[in-house]
Design a protein around this motif. Structure first.
Motif, PDB file in Angstrom:
ATOM      1  N   ALA A  95      10.981  12.950   3.223  1.00 51.00           N
ATOM      2  CA  ALA A  95      11.192  11.692   2.496  1.00 51.00           C
ATOM      3  C   ALA A  95      10.291  10.564   3.016  1.00 51.00           C
ATOM      4  O   ALA A  95      10.608   9.387   2.849  1.00 51.00           O
ATOM      5  CB  ALA A  95      12.656  11.289   2.579  1.00 51.00           C
ATOM      6  N   PHE A  96       9.188  10.933   3.650  1.00 51.07           N
ATOM      7  CA  PHE A  96       8.139  10.007   4.132  1.00 51.07           C
ATOM      8  C   PHE A  96       8.612   9.060   5.246  1.00 51.07           C
ATOM      9  O   PHE A  96       7.938   8.911   6.247  1.00 51.07           O
ATOM     10  CB  PHE A  96       7.520   9.180   2.986  1.00 51.07           C
ATOM     11  N   HIS A  97       9.792   8.411   5.050  1.00 55.79           N
ATOM     12  CA  HIS A  97      10.351   7.512   6.076  1.00 55.79           C
ATOM     13  C   HIS A  97       9.410   6.387   6.485  1.00 55.79           C
ATOM     14  O   HIS A  97       9.329   6.042   7.661  1.00 55.79           O
ATOM     15  CB  HIS A  97      10.773   8.298   7.336  1.00 55.79           C
ATOM     16  N   LEU A  98       8.699   5.812   5.524  1.00 55.77           N
ATOM     17  CA  LEU A  98       7.897   4.629   5.843  1.00 55.77           C
ATOM     18  C   LEU A  98       8.824   3.415   5.880  1.00 55.77           C
ATOM     19  O   LEU A  98       9.886   3.415   5.253  1.00 55.77           O
ATOM     20  CB  LEU A  98       6.810   4.425   4.784  1.00 55.77           C
ATOM     21  N   ILE A  99       8.410   2.375   6.603  1.00 59.10           N
ATOM     22  CA  ILE A  99       9.228   1.156   6.676  1.00 59.10           C
ATOM     23  C   ILE A  99       8.882   0.288   5.455  1.00 59.10           C
ATOM     24  O   ILE A  99       7.719  -0.106   5.288  1.00 59.10           O
ATOM     25  CB  ILE A  99       8.956   0.407   7.996  1.00 59.10           C
ATOM     26  N   PRO A 100       9.871   0.022   4.573  1.00 58.31           N
ATOM     27  CA  PRO A 100       9.573  -0.623   3.285  1.00 58.31           C
ATOM     28  C   PRO A 100       8.981  -2.021   3.412  1.00 58.31           C
ATOM     29  O   PRO A 100       8.215  -2.451   2.546  1.00 58.31           O
ATOM     30  CB  PRO A 100      10.929  -0.693   2.571  1.00 58.31           C
ATOM     31  N   SER A 101       9.317  -2.741   4.501  1.00 58.90           N
ATOM     32  CA  SER A 101       8.851  -4.130   4.624  1.00 58.90           C
ATOM     33  C   SER A 101       7.461  -4.223   5.262  1.00 58.90           C
ATOM     34  O   SER A 101       6.925  -5.314   5.425  1.00 58.90           O
ATOM     35  CB  SER A 101       9.847  -4.926   5.472  1.00 58.90           C
ATOM     36  N   ASN A 103       3.338  -3.016   5.159  1.00 60.60           N
ATOM     37  CA  ASN A 103       2.351  -2.391   4.278  1.00 60.60           C
ATOM     38  C   ASN A 103       1.789  -1.124   4.944  1.00 60.60           C
ATOM     39  O   ASN A 103       2.182  -0.772   6.060  1.00 60.60           O
ATOM     40  CB  ASN A 103       1.263  -3.399   3.860  1.00 60.60           C
ATOM     41  N   ALA A 104       0.892  -0.445   4.216  1.00 61.03           N
ATOM     42  CA  ALA A 104       0.418   0.868   4.673  1.00 61.03           C
ATOM     43  C   ALA A 104      -0.205   0.779   6.063  1.00 61.03           C
ATOM     44  O   ALA A 104       0.135   1.557   6.972  1.00 61.03           O
ATOM     45  CB  ALA A 104      -0.580   1.429   3.666  1.00 61.03           C
ATOM     46  N   ILE A 105      -1.112  -0.199   6.240  1.00 59.06           N
ATOM     47  CA  ILE A 105      -1.768  -0.339   7.544  1.00 59.06           C
ATOM     48  C   ILE A 105      -0.738  -0.603   8.643  1.00 59.06           C
ATOM     49  O   ILE A 105      -0.792   0.007   9.719  1.00 59.06           O
ATOM     50  CB  ILE A 105      -2.782  -1.521   7.502  1.00 59.06           C
ATOM     51  N   GLU A 106       0.208  -1.485   8.362  1.00 60.24           N
ATOM     52  CA  GLU A 106       1.207  -1.832   9.387  1.00 60.24           C
ATOM     53  C   GLU A 106       2.112  -0.646   9.720  1.00 60.24           C
ATOM     54  O   GLU A 106       2.493  -0.455  10.878  1.00 60.24           O
ATOM     55  CB  GLU A 106       2.053  -3.025   8.906  1.00 60.24           C
ATOM     56  N   ASN A 107       2.435   0.169   8.706  1.00 59.81           N
ATOM     57  CA  ASN A 107       3.223   1.366   8.969  1.00 59.81           C
ATOM     58  C   ASN A 107       2.469   2.312   9.906  1.00 59.81           C
ATOM     59  O   ASN A 107       3.032   2.850  10.856  1.00 59.81           O
ATOM     60  CB  ASN A 107       3.543   2.102   7.661  1.00 59.81           C
ATOM     61  N   ILE A 108       1.178   2.483   9.631  1.00 62.32           N
ATOM     62  CA  ILE A 108       0.377   3.405  10.444  1.00 62.32           C
ATOM     63  C   ILE A 108       0.235   2.881  11.876  1.00 62.32           C
ATOM     64  O   ILE A 108       0.297   3.637  12.847  1.00 62.32           O
ATOM     65  CB  ILE A 108      -1.011   3.625   9.803  1.00 62.32           C
ATOM     66  N   MET A 109       0.083   1.553  11.989  1.00 64.07           N
ATOM     67  CA  MET A 109      -0.121   0.940  13.315  1.00 64.07           C
ATOM     68  C   MET A 109       1.114   1.004  14.205  1.00 64.07           C
ATOM     69  O   MET A 109       1.016   0.923  15.428  1.00 64.07           O
ATOM     70  CB  MET A 109      -0.444  -0.554  13.152  1.00 64.07           C
ATOM     71  N   ASN A 139      -1.077  -2.197   0.425  1.00 71.27           N
ATOM     72  CA  ASN A 139       0.039  -1.802  -0.443  1.00 71.27           C
ATOM     73  C   ASN A 139       1.289  -1.512   0.378  1.00 71.27           C
ATOM     74  O   ASN A 139       1.218  -0.856   1.420  1.00 71.27           O
ATOM     75  CB  ASN A 139      -0.308  -0.526  -1.207  1.00 71.27           C
ATOM     76  N   PHE A 140       2.421  -1.982  -0.124  1.00 77.55           N
ATOM     77  CA  PHE A 140       3.696  -1.611   0.482  1.00 77.55           C
ATOM     78  C   PHE A 140       4.081  -0.223  -0.036  1.00 77.55           C
ATOM     79  O   PHE A 140       3.576   0.195  -1.085  1.00 77.55           O
ATOM     80  CB  PHE A 140       4.754  -2.669   0.144  1.00 77.55           C
ATOM     81  N   PRO A 141       4.968   0.481   0.691  1.00 73.13           N
ATOM     82  CA  PRO A 141       5.307   1.846   0.274  1.00 73.13           C
ATOM     83  C   PRO A 141       5.677   1.961  -1.204  1.00 73.13           C
ATOM     84  O   PRO A 141       5.222   2.881  -1.890  1.00 73.13           O
ATOM     85  CB  PRO A 141       6.486   2.205   1.187  1.00 73.13           C
ATOM     86  N   GLU A 142       6.449   0.993  -1.723  1.00 73.96           N
ATOM     87  CA  GLU A 142       6.859   1.115  -3.136  1.00 73.96           C
ATOM     88  C   GLU A 142       5.684   0.920  -4.094  1.00 73.96           C
ATOM     89  O   GLU A 142       5.820   1.190  -5.287  1.00 73.96           O
ATOM     90  CB  GLU A 142       7.984   0.125  -3.460  1.00 73.96           C
ATOM     91  N   GLN A 143       4.562   0.481  -3.568  1.00 77.40           N
ATOM     92  CA  GLN A 143       3.371   0.331  -4.406  1.00 77.40           C
ATOM     93  C   GLN A 143       2.411   1.515  -4.241  1.00 77.40           C
ATOM     94  O   GLN A 143       1.248   1.443  -4.615  1.00 77.40           O
ATOM     95  CB  GLN A 143       2.632  -0.969  -4.049  1.00 77.40           C
ATOM     96  N   LEU A 144       2.928   2.595  -3.651  1.00 81.97           N
ATOM     97  CA  LEU A 144       2.112   3.794  -3.458  1.00 81.97           C
ATOM     98  C   LEU A 144       2.805   4.983  -4.129  1.00 81.97           C
ATOM     99  O   LEU A 144       4.037   5.033  -4.188  1.00 81.97           O
ATOM    100  CB  LEU A 144       1.977   4.106  -1.956  1.00 81.97           C
ATOM    101  N   SER A 145       2.007   5.942  -4.607  1.00 79.00           N
ATOM    102  CA  SER A 145       2.599   7.157  -5.170  1.00 79.00           C
ATOM    103  C   SER A 145       3.184   7.997  -4.031  1.00 79.00           C
ATOM    104  O   SER A 145       2.900   7.753  -2.849  1.00 79.00           O
ATOM    105  CB  SER A 145       1.525   7.972  -5.897  1.00 79.00           C
TER     106      SER A 145
END
Ligand code: ATP
Ligand code: MG
Length: 224
Positions: A95-101, A103-109, A139-145
């Motif tokens: 389920a990916f488990h990215l942090i919704p608040s 963005n992509a770069i910040e999640n990776i960092m 992009n935030f997670p909800e803005q990604l496929s």
């Protein structure tokens, strides 16, 4: 340096459900070499997620031990284990488990910032470039496929340059096209970085690319 990265010895795991004891893993011994790509297969409910959680120290075995590198991780306290997980291992979930608040770069960092890596942002951007998402950093997670979210999650798993990546059903939420992309990405990463990959999956396509398949059956393993 020994070629064995993980040595699991006589692992058992049971859960208590009311007064019932459910035996999920029965006396499993398994070793995984550095740089190996191992798939854990088995029917739904056969214990794949449980085995992955125990091998990675996310959960504790009921008995037995796990030597990772030169450390017996079953002897470490949670406080000792957390930095080992953060630097030595990467995790990818269905389920990916990215942090919704974030963005992509910040999640990776995020895992790199935990260890105060001054190059966190630079490394995150470079990983995004490698997975073909150079222009999606904001992009935030909800803005990604779904497929893009999983690629971001794989970047996050790699940012601390782990020796081993654990993935639980990484293509389970993806359509066939996105699954194929994520499988190819994992295979490429394995080849390029020589990272050890341990993946629990039902996917025949993914299992077909592994060096070795460990099949769980009735709490025990069958190899081949
Ligand atoms: N916290 C828990 N408490 C009690 N029983 C549990 C718990 N977690 C898992 N189980 C049981 O342990 C068994 C193994 O579960 P596990 O999630 O490891 O299976 P799995 O092989 O990953 O299945 P799937 O392919 O559906 O993901 C199942 O029978 C499950 O019901
Ligand atoms: Mg599972």
């Amino acid at each position: 340096m020994s070629n064995i990265l993980i040595q699991a010895e006589n692992l058992s795991k049971y859960y208590h459900l009311g007064d019932q004891k459910i035996m999920v893993l029965k006396d499993i011994s398994l070793s995984i070499n550095r740089g190996e790509f191992v798939v854990i297969a088995g029917n739904s409910g056969s214990g794949k997620t449980t085995l992955l959680s125990v091998l990675s120290g996310l959960d504790r075995p009921s008995s037995g031990k796990i030597i990772m590198g030169d450390k017996d991780i079953t002897e470490l306290t949670e406080d000792q284990l957390a930095p080992v997980r953060n630097t030595m291992m990467g995790f990818v979930f269905q389920a990916f488990h990215l942090i919704p608040s974030l963005n992509a770069i910040e999640n990776i960092m995020f895992p790199a910032e935990l260890r105060k890596d001054p190059k966190a942002r630079e490394k995150a951007q470079s990983l995004l470039d490698q997975v073909g998402l150079h222009d999606r950093g904001k992009n935030f997670p909800e803005q990604l496929s779904g497929g893009e979210q999983q690629r971001v999650a794989i970047c996050r798993a790699l940012i601390n340059d782990p020796e081993i990546v654990f993935a639980d059903e990484p293509t389970g939420n993806l359509d066939s096209e996105n699954s194929a992309g994520v499988i190819q990405l994992l295979v490429d990463l394995h080849k390029e970085r020589n990272v050890t990959l341990v993946i629990a999956t039902h996917s025949q396509a993914l299992a077909g690319r592994a060096d070795r398949i460990v099949r769980l059956y009735d709490g025990s393993i069958e190899e081949g």
